[in-house]
Design an enzyme around this catalytic site. Structure first.
Site, PDB file in Angstrom:
ATOM      1  N   ASN A   1       0.848  -1.093  -0.051  1.00 18.56           N
ATOM      2  CA  ASN A   1      -0.062   0.069  -0.027  1.00 18.56           C
ATOM      3  C   ASN A   1       0.807   1.128  -0.100  1.00 18.56           C
ATOM      4  O   ASN A   1       1.437   1.702   0.903  1.00 18.56           O
ATOM      5  CB  ASN A   1      -0.887  -0.175   1.333  1.00 18.56           C
TER       6      ASN A   1
ATOM      7  N   LYS B   1       0.056   4.198  -0.381  1.00 14.79           N
ATOM      8  CA  LYS B   1      -0.636   5.490   0.128  1.00 14.79           C
ATOM      9  C   LYS B   1      -0.361   6.698  -1.088  1.00 14.79           C
ATOM     10  O   LYS B   1      -0.417   6.497  -2.153  1.00 14.79           O
ATOM     11  CB  LYS B   1      -0.008   5.728   1.418  1.00 14.79           C
TER      12      LYS B   1
ATOM     13  N   HIS C   1      -9.555   1.259   4.503  1.00 12.84           N
ATOM     14  CA  HIS C   1      -8.504   1.346   5.310  1.00 12.84           C
ATOM     15  C   HIS C   1      -8.762   2.454   6.220  1.00 12.84           C
ATOM     16  O   HIS C   1      -9.476   3.341   6.245  1.00 12.84           O
ATOM     17  CB  HIS C   1      -7.207   2.129   4.285  1.00 12.84           C
TER      18      HIS C   1
ATOM     19  N   GLU D   1      -7.091   5.050   7.284  1.00 13.05           N
ATOM     20  CA  GLU D   1      -6.856   6.307   6.882  1.00 13.05           C
ATOM     21  C   GLU D   1      -8.106   6.828   6.162  1.00 13.05           C
ATOM     22  O   GLU D   1      -8.403   8.043   6.345  1.00 13.05           O
ATOM     23  CB  GLU D   1      -5.370   6.432   6.122  1.00 13.05           C
TER      24      GLU D   1
ATOM     25  N   GLU E   1      -5.753  -4.614  10.550  1.00  9.79           N
ATOM     26  CA  GLU E   1      -4.714  -3.454  10.880  1.00  9.79           C
ATOM     27  C   GLU E   1      -5.125  -2.646  12.027  1.00  9.79           C
ATOM     28  O   GLU E   1      -5.942  -1.917  12.004  1.00  9.79           O
ATOM     29  CB  GLU E   1      -4.934  -2.728   9.618  1.00  9.79           C
TER      30      GLU E   1
ATOM     31  N   GLY F   1       1.991   2.543  10.712  1.00  8.56           N
ATOM     32  CA  GLY F   1       2.857   3.786  10.687  1.00  8.56           C
ATOM     33  C   GLY F   1       3.574   4.106  11.844  1.00  8.56           C
ATOM     34  O   GLY F   1       4.405   5.201  11.794  1.00  8.56           O
TER      35      GLY F   1
ATOM     36  N   SER G   1       3.123  -1.813  10.460  1.00 11.75           N
ATOM     37  CA  SER G   1       4.566  -1.774  10.609  1.00 11.75           C
ATOM     38  C   SER G   1       5.031  -3.312  10.293  1.00 11.75           C
ATOM     39  O   SER G   1       5.863  -3.622  11.127  1.00 11.75           O
ATOM     40  CB  SER G   1       4.651  -1.235  12.139  1.00 11.75           C
TER      41      SER G   1
ATOM     42  N   GLY H   1       2.552  -1.017   4.351  1.00 17.24           N
ATOM     43  CA  GLY H   1       2.643   0.380   3.994  1.00 17.24           C
ATOM     44  C   GLY H   1       4.226   0.928   3.892  1.00 17.24           C
ATOM     45  O   GLY H   1       4.846   0.575   2.760  1.00 17.24           O
TER      46      GLY H   1
HETATM   47  P1  PGA Z   1       2.631   0.449   7.894  1.00 20.66           P
HETATM   48  O1  PGA Z   1       1.129   0.908   6.964  1.00 20.66           O
HETATM   49  O2  PGA Z   1       3.209  -0.772   7.239  1.00 20.66           O
HETATM   50  O3  PGA Z   1       3.316   1.895   7.350  1.00 20.66           O
HETATM   51  O4  PGA Z   1       2.195   0.536   9.077  1.00 20.66           O
HETATM   52  C1  PGA Z   1       0.034  -0.521   6.803  1.00 20.66           C
HETATM   53  C2  PGA Z   1      -1.184   0.131   6.250  1.00 20.66           C
HETATM   54  O5  PGA Z   1      -1.487   1.206   6.479  1.00 20.66           O
HETATM   55  O6  PGA Z   1      -1.721  -0.566   5.353  1.00 20.66           O
END
Ligand code: PGA
Length: 250
Positions: free
Chosen positions: A10, A12, A96, A98, A168, A174, A214, A235
């Protein structure tokens, strides 16, 4: 039954088309011939066709990070299922955290998008996960089950096969703070049991449940070795070809 793991990137709101092209050029040789896992890249909408063309003929698929539920219409800034398919993408992310946090997506919207994806033969990755305060209050299972019920409302047994769920935990996205393999495995068991309640054991057994939050090259294998973890949604660590390839080859 054995479920083929799916490892998704992903990106983003990162990478121009030129940067996306450079990623694919470096990444494909690193995963050439890798058939154990399904690999999917989710670039931004403006890089979608570049990435679809760049991966043509390879073992890598491409999806859109967000898709509207309507067939078409006056929805400024949105993309439809037909648009996604017309450029050769095959997957979409839905719900997601976000999107939920910054764009007001709720379980009802997630459900509408899921129905549209299934209708058009697009593979949906439906994201669910609890916030830190919910986990600390012991509400993780309640939150996950409510999100699942909301997402799966009206989905029939026959239509459910392509659905992929991504667990998630919002506090792990993140932040560099990963769920331990045990915490993730426990949540995945809860999710599979709830899918079994909603859609029956055969669907629950077949649905892939990814972990996201993460995921890095050094923790991917301990997470992905867990029985109920069928892949990863990555991500930050998916932005560099060598780091994402290391996760794919966990
Ligand atoms: P991250 O994001 O690996 O940076 O924690 C995962 C995601 O938002 O799908």
């Amino acid at each position: 039954m054995s479920r083929k793991a799916l490892i998704a990137a992903n990106w983003k709101m990162y990478k121009t088309p030129a940067e996306a092209q450079a990623f694919v050029d470096a990444f494909l040789p690193l995963v050439a011939g890798h058939t154990r896992d399904e690999i999917v890249l989710f670039p931004s909408a403006t890089s979608l066709s570049t990435v679809v063309e760049a991966v043509a003929g390879s073992n890598v698929a491409v999806g859109l990070q967000n898709m509207h539920w309507a067939e078409e219409g006056a929805y400024t800034g949105e993309s439809s299922a037909a648009m996604l398919k017309a450029v050769g993408a095959t997957h979409t992310l839905i719900g997601h955290s976000e999107r939920r946090q910054y764009f007001g997506e709720n379980d009802e919207v997630v459900n509408l998008k899921l129905q549209t994806a299934l209708k058009h033969g697009i593979i949906p990755i439906v994201c669910i996960g609890e916030h830190l305060d919910e986990r600390e209050a012991g509400k993780t299972a309640v939150v996950l089950c409510a999100q699942l019920r909301g997402a799966l409302t009206g989905v029939t047994l026959e239509a459910a096969a392509p659905i992929v769920i991504a667990y998630e935990p919002v506090w792990a996205i993140g932040t560099g703070r990963t769920a331990t393999p045990e915490m993730a495995a426990e949540a995945h068991q809860i999710i599979r049991a709830e899918i079994s309640q909603i859609l029956g054991p055969a669907v629950a057994d077949a649905v892939r449940i990814l972990y996201g939050g993460s995921v890095k090259p050094d923790n991917a294998s301990s997470l992905l070795q867990q029985h109920d973890i069928d892949g990863a949604l990555v991500g930050g660590a998916s932005l560099k070809p060598d780091s994402f390839a290391a996760i794919v080859k966990y």
